[in-house]
Design a protein around this motif. Sequence first.
Motif, PDB file in Angstrom:
ATOM      1  N   ARG A 290      -0.463 -17.321 -20.221  1.00 57.54           N
ATOM      2  CA  ARG A 290       0.812 -17.171 -19.517  1.00 57.54           C
ATOM      3  C   ARG A 290       1.940 -16.936 -20.524  1.00 57.54           C
ATOM      4  O   ARG A 290       1.914 -17.467 -21.630  1.00 57.54           O
ATOM      5  N   PRO A 291       2.960 -16.181 -20.134  1.00 51.71           N
ATOM      6  CA  PRO A 291       3.998 -15.783 -21.087  1.00 51.71           C
ATOM      7  C   PRO A 291       5.150 -16.769 -21.281  1.00 51.71           C
ATOM      8  O   PRO A 291       5.931 -16.612 -22.220  1.00 51.71           O
ATOM      9  N   ASN A 292       5.273 -17.807 -20.469  1.00 51.84           N
ATOM     10  CA  ASN A 292       6.487 -18.619 -20.502  1.00 51.84           C
ATOM     11  C   ASN A 292       6.568 -19.630 -21.635  1.00 51.84           C
ATOM     12  O   ASN A 292       7.657 -20.124 -21.931  1.00 51.84           O
ATOM     13  N   LEU A 293       5.466 -19.968 -22.247  1.00 46.64           N
ATOM     14  CA  LEU A 293       5.457 -20.879 -23.387  1.00 46.64           C
ATOM     15  C   LEU A 293       4.753 -20.193 -24.548  1.00 46.64           C
ATOM     16  O   LEU A 293       3.847 -19.386 -24.353  1.00 46.64           O
ATOM     17  N   THR A 294       5.141 -20.567 -25.752  1.00 45.07           N
ATOM     18  CA  THR A 294       4.462 -20.037 -26.937  1.00 45.07           C
ATOM     19  C   THR A 294       3.153 -20.789 -27.145  1.00 45.07           C
ATOM     20  O   THR A 294       2.945 -21.874 -26.582  1.00 45.07           O
ATOM     21  N   ARG A 295       2.301 -20.238 -27.966  1.00 48.49           N
ATOM     22  CA  ARG A 295       1.051 -20.955 -28.298  1.00 48.49           C
ATOM     23  C   ARG A 295       1.361 -22.254 -29.014  1.00 48.49           C
ATOM     24  O   ARG A 295       0.653 -23.252 -28.832  1.00 48.49           O
ATOM     25  N   ARG A 296       2.409 -22.276 -29.810  1.00 49.00           N
ATOM     26  CA  ARG A 296       2.820 -23.506 -30.488  1.00 49.00           C
ATOM     27  C   ARG A 296       3.168 -24.580 -29.455  1.00 49.00           C
ATOM     28  O   ARG A 296       2.718 -25.721 -29.550  1.00 49.00           O
ATOM     29  N   GLU A 297       3.960 -24.210 -28.465  1.00 54.89           N
ATOM     30  CA  GLU A 297       4.350 -25.167 -27.428  1.00 54.89           C
ATOM     31  C   GLU A 297       3.140 -25.621 -26.615  1.00 54.89           C
ATOM     32  O   GLU A 297       2.987 -26.820 -26.345  1.00 54.89           O
ATOM     33  N   ARG A 298       2.287 -24.690 -26.251  1.00 55.03           N
ATOM     34  CA  ARG A 298       1.082 -25.053 -25.486  1.00 55.03           C
ATOM     35  C   ARG A 298       0.194 -25.986 -26.302  1.00 55.03           C
ATOM     36  O   ARG A 298      -0.414 -26.914 -25.769  1.00 55.03           O
ATOM     37  N   SER A 299       0.111 -25.735 -27.585  1.00 58.26           N
ATOM     38  CA  SER A 299      -0.702 -26.566 -28.465  1.00 58.26           C
ATOM     39  C   SER A 299      -0.189 -28.003 -28.467  1.00 58.26           C
ATOM     40  O   SER A 299      -0.968 -28.959 -28.327  1.00 58.26           O
TER      41      SER A 299
END
Length: 126
Positions: A42-51
């Motif tokens: 999904r585009p709304n969060l970065t991979r850093r944030e998802r991590s």
Amino acid sequence: MATRRAVLGEAHVDAAETGTTALDEGFQTFITEGAWGSVWARPNLTRRERSMITIALLAALGHDEEVAMHVRATRNTGASAEDVAEALMHVAVYAGVPAANRAYKIAKTVYAEARDDTKQQGGNHD
């Protein structure tokens, strides 16, 4: 699958695929499509944030092996050790100090192993 490989790394995903049997083939498809193809893409969060979110949730739920796997994946997501520490502070407040304490120990072990691997490979990234 591209997102799963980008986050967890080729070696991890290759090992998971090699270990797949008829028993868990459907589960592996579910993980790839549901977690990686849908949520992580999904585009709304970065991979850093998802991590960071993922590590906090896994720590709160006591899923130690998954915490370790996702701490290792931070090298691919851009989440720093400081980011992980901040996420685990939230775990301490909202899910309990014992859960955070366990997760901090796991993170410290993962980071120590990564430093040892770097030293064994002849690199000096300190």
